[in-house]
Motif scaffolding. Sequence first.
Motif, PDB file in Angstrom:
ATOM      1  N   ASN A 101     -57.430  21.195  -0.969  1.00 42.52           N
ATOM      2  CA  ASN A 101     -56.163  20.608  -1.385  1.00 42.52           C
ATOM      3  C   ASN A 101     -55.204  21.718  -1.814  1.00 42.52           C
ATOM      4  O   ASN A 101     -55.242  22.205  -2.929  1.00 42.52           O
ATOM      5  N   VAL A 102     -54.323  22.122  -0.885  1.00 43.28           N
ATOM      6  CA  VAL A 102     -53.333  23.162  -1.166  1.00 43.28           C
ATOM      7  C   VAL A 102     -52.015  22.466  -1.463  1.00 43.28           C
ATOM      8  O   VAL A 102     -51.484  21.744  -0.623  1.00 43.28           O
ATOM      9  N   THR A 103     -51.497  22.663  -2.651  1.00 46.49           N
ATOM     10  CA  THR A 103     -50.292  21.941  -3.055  1.00 46.49           C
ATOM     11  C   THR A 103     -49.040  22.602  -2.511  1.00 46.49           C
ATOM     12  O   THR A 103     -48.950  23.827  -2.432  1.00 46.49           O
ATOM     13  N   TYR A 104     -47.988  21.698  -2.122  1.00 50.32           N
ATOM     14  CA  TYR A 104     -46.707  22.188  -1.594  1.00 50.32           C
ATOM     15  C   TYR A 104     -45.727  21.018  -1.591  1.00 50.32           C
ATOM     16  O   TYR A 104     -46.092  19.842  -1.710  1.00 50.32           O
ATOM     17  N   ALA A 105     -44.438  21.383  -1.456  1.00 50.73           N
ATOM     18  CA  ALA A 105     -43.364  20.382  -1.474  1.00 50.73           C
ATOM     19  C   ALA A 105     -43.348  19.574  -0.171  1.00 50.73           C
ATOM     20  O   ALA A 105     -43.894  20.014   0.848  1.00 50.73           O
ATOM     21  N   PRO A 106     -42.723  18.373  -0.182  1.00 53.23           N
ATOM     22  CA  PRO A 106     -42.672  17.548   1.035  1.00 53.23           C
ATOM     23  C   PRO A 106     -41.962  18.244   2.174  1.00 53.23           C
ATOM     24  O   PRO A 106     -41.034  19.025   1.965  1.00 53.23           O
ATOM     25  N   ARG A 107     -42.377  17.931   3.357  1.00 50.29           N
ATOM     26  CA  ARG A 107     -41.732  18.445   4.558  1.00 50.29           C
ATOM     27  C   ARG A 107     -42.046  17.507   5.726  1.00 50.29           C
ATOM     28  O   ARG A 107     -42.969  16.695   5.658  1.00 50.29           O
ATOM     29  N   ASN A 108     -41.237  17.671   6.785  1.00 46.96           N
ATOM     30  CA  ASN A 108     -41.451  16.885   8.019  1.00 46.96           C
ATOM     31  C   ASN A 108     -41.459  15.372   7.759  1.00 46.96           C
ATOM     32  O   ASN A 108     -42.357  14.649   8.193  1.00 46.96           O
ATOM     33  N   ALA A 109     -40.462  14.917   6.991  1.00 42.38           N
ATOM     34  CA  ALA A 109     -40.354  13.462   6.774  1.00 42.38           C
ATOM     35  C   ALA A 109     -39.800  12.805   8.039  1.00 42.38           C
ATOM     36  O   ALA A 109     -38.749  13.198   8.551  1.00 42.38           O
ATOM     37  N   VAL A 110     -40.514  11.788   8.555  1.00 42.31           N
ATOM     38  CA  VAL A 110     -40.140  11.117   9.812  1.00 42.31           C
ATOM     39  C   VAL A 110     -40.287   9.608   9.624  1.00 42.31           C
ATOM     40  O   VAL A 110     -41.249   9.140   9.014  1.00 42.31           O
ATOM     41  N   VAL A 111     -39.330   8.861  10.162  1.00 36.58           N
ATOM     42  CA  VAL A 111     -39.377   7.387  10.114  1.00 36.58           C
ATOM     43  C   VAL A 111     -39.687   6.862  11.516  1.00 36.58           C
ATOM     44  O   VAL A 111     -39.056   7.282  12.491  1.00 36.58           O
ATOM     45  N   SER A 112     -40.635   5.948  11.593  1.00 41.88           N
ATOM     46  CA  SER A 112     -40.933   5.255  12.859  1.00 41.88           C
ATOM     47  C   SER A 112     -40.762   3.757  12.639  1.00 41.88           C
ATOM     48  O   SER A 112     -41.020   3.237  11.561  1.00 41.88           O
ATOM     49  N   ILE A 113     -40.278   3.092  13.703  1.00 42.26           N
ATOM     50  CA  ILE A 113     -40.025   1.641  13.659  1.00 42.26           C
ATOM     51  C   ILE A 113     -41.095   0.945  14.484  1.00 42.26           C
ATOM     52  O   ILE A 113     -41.342   1.313  15.641  1.00 42.26           O
ATOM     53  N   ILE A 114     -41.718  -0.063  13.898  1.00 41.51           N
ATOM     54  CA  ILE A 114     -42.735  -0.846  14.610  1.00 41.51           C
ATOM     55  C   ILE A 114     -42.220  -2.276  14.727  1.00 41.51           C
ATOM     56  O   ILE A 114     -42.004  -2.953  13.725  1.00 41.51           O
ATOM     57  N   SER A 115     -42.000  -2.712  15.977  1.00 37.07           N
ATOM     58  CA  SER A 115     -41.559  -4.083  16.257  1.00 37.07           C
ATOM     59  C   SER A 115     -42.490  -4.670  17.305  1.00 37.07           C
ATOM     60  O   SER A 115     -42.797  -4.005  18.303  1.00 37.07           O
ATOM     61  N   PRO A 116     -42.971  -5.920  17.125  1.00 33.41           N
ATOM     62  CA  PRO A 116     -43.954  -6.484  18.068  1.00 33.41           C
ATOM     63  C   PRO A 116     -43.477  -6.490  19.507  1.00 33.41           C
ATOM     64  O   PRO A 116     -44.229  -6.205  20.414  1.00 33.41           O
TER      65      PRO A 116
END
Length: 890
Positions: free
Chosen positions: A402-417
Amino acid sequence: MVMSVRRAPPLPLIFLLMIHEVSSADWSVSYRHSHICAIKDSSVIMSCTYTYPTGYKIKKVFWTKNPVKVGEEYPDLSEDPEYSQRLQYLGDKQKNCTIRLSHVIQKDSHMYYFSLIADKPGLSNWIKQWITTVKDNVKWIGAPGASLTVTDLQVESPENVTEGQNVSLTCKSSCALTDRATFIWYGNSKPLTEKRNRNNQLLLQSVRREDAGRYSCGVKGHTYISPAVQLNVTYPPNSVSVSISPSGVIVEGDSVNLICSSDSNPPAEINWFKEGRFLGSGRIYSISKISSNHSGEYKCKSSNKNGWKYTAVTLNVMYPPKNVSVSNFSPSGVTVEGDSVTLICSSDSNPPAEINWFKGGTFVGSGRIYSISNISSNHSGEYKCKSKNKHGEKDSDTVRLNVTYAPRNAVVSIISPSGVTVEGDSVTLICSSDSNPPAEINWFKGGTFVGSGRIYSISNISSNHSGEYKCKSKNKHGEKDSDTVRLNVTYAPRNAVVSIISPSGVIVEGDSVTLICSSDSNPPAEINWFKGGTFVGSGRIYSISNISSNHSGEYKCKSKNKHGEKDSDTVMLNVMYSPTNVMVSISPSAEIVEGDSVTMICSSDSKPPAVNFSWFKGGTFVGSGRIYNISNISSDHSGEYKCKSINEHGGKYSDNVTLNVMYATKATPLSISSPAEIQTDAPKNIVVSTSPIVEGESMTHKHVEKYSDAVPLNVMYPPKNVSVYINGSAEIVEGGSVTLICSSDSNPPALNFIWFKENQSSAVGSGQSFSALQSGSFYCEAHNQHGSQRSDAVTVTVKEHHGSRWHEVFGITVECGVSFIIVTITIIIIMFIIKKLRSFKYEYITMTQISESSEDTYRLLELQSTTSDLYGTLTTLHPRPLEHSCTTVL
């Protein structure tokens, strides 16, 4: 061998003595074998010869056997179903009587006889007749016959024999075979050609275990083989061996069978030992789920009454890696970027295992120890070691670096049936980010906070949810926003609305009008336009240039996309226009007599309806209003009349109508008679007759000494020029009605009107006016006593009503309903009285002779005048306010 012959049945002794030719000494049968022994299923030849006295004629020869019961006839075997297919006669009717019987069975063991039937042609007729009475022919049976015995074969053998001993097997039968037999021996169903001794014996010297088996015998030339017997050769255990199943490498967890095999008879007893310790008995020693503890040397002991023998086998149990684990050594105890970390893998396996390291599912190194120097956040993840040998492999449990670090590579995906987001669907937005420790996730639509958590779900989504979304990933080391994603919610059309654009605000015939359809949909909808139920155009804008009254009606637009469709509410396009089709009707339409009352009605087609009507005689204004009444009419009212219909958009005149007022003579009385000549001796007392003169009749005037002033000549004729006048518009709203008025030209006036609807044979109403409540084409028939005529049809159209129009019609109908009913009843009563009075008037005048008395003449004229005044007075009772208030609505 010669045998005696006996007859059957026997003849009386006296008769035999009298006829020496029938002596038994003259008949004989010689059987070659008196006793025959045959093998089952073989063919038997029964050979014989016979003689018979001279002078006899052989009619039939056959073989027979002993009857089953005493007193029964000797049967002809060729006619017996049990023999007929197997018996073949090989002899003749002279000497040879040999037969062949095939496929014999033990049931065929009997005494068999040759028999014949003969006749002697030289016997006198009475002797033949007597013999025939006893028996038709002479029948002889050859005795004592041939005995047939059918036998099978049996093998005699000792049950057990020890290896090395001598043994003899004998093939036996129940009788001595008639024919010389050559015996054949079989071992396990195969012919034995080298081990034959004597005729029916098989000698096995120094017997071996290979000689054990099933032995049977047969006779050469025959298919029958005896039942087999088992020869059992005993011997001590030999060739003892141990096999391991499954063969090959034994892996821990397998199920293993140790199998001890030995060649011995009787079968050997098997016992198992490991390192001198007894384990169990039986040919198979089973070990289920074998482990390394089972490794070692195993022996089996095979023994029987003839001896014993040992054999050994070694079990070497292999097993895949087990107890695999990872140890993590870090100086600080907590993994921080820049540290050095050592991972150690330990495992138990046979043979020793190869060690490989994996981060997640990716290979990262080999060897029992895996070291990472200057660790970074990229090294964060789950590690494990895989211990593997040829018998299997095993993974250790994973350990987390567990190497601690700040958030990165935030990505949003949409799931629709459905892949496409449709209104009503459930949609899920998922935020993925790389951070340690795990980040807190917040969601934003535009700049507005809408929720928290890695997953943001929207159930029953609507168009209001369309927009740009992003997630914000945040921990104690920093934060990171994702790129925005567009949520595009598609939905069927809704809120379809039609707006009307007209330059003047009011739509007047000749204007240009634009209808615009607006609706909310995604994707944008296709727009179609309808007038009533008829398609008229496409596109968001529907334009009508140079509009006319034909364009009036209800319009709507249909908004449609792949998700559905929506109709707008209908809008009414109300085109205004100046009056057209201005016409005048006169009532009564028949003869107008001085003193009558006359009503003239002006009608027109206009929108809005014309409310300003002006009346003109010649070019002179005489009155206003849709109805122009003249009561107590005089000859001065004769002339041409017309009306002018005016609304806010213009005015128009009707065609002229002529008002012709009839009146009586005012000068010297004149007597007119038809069809005869009229004469008078008293010029001062000339009487005017108002008897009707029918059109076409002639009139002659003779011996008139003085002319009176001119008087009208009243010519009677049936109705003509019958027409229907529509009071108001021919289009009515559903639930309303339109008044149709029937007018005609006739003399006397038509008082009987009947209404019809096209394509219907029966009448739909009567009276001069008729209220139409439904769509259709209507016409009227006008009648007087001289005939009738029908009008052309007019068409009435009923439109579907809407709520607002219904309330309007309903309100007006309630307001004027009571008045309308009262006036209608009053008019019906008045018309009935008028009809009766006029009928009485014309019948009276026509049928009454003109009286020479001036008093009677004046009485008749007074009656005519009174009737005309009454009719004129009654016709003025038609209420003008009712017409304006109720008729216009309908």
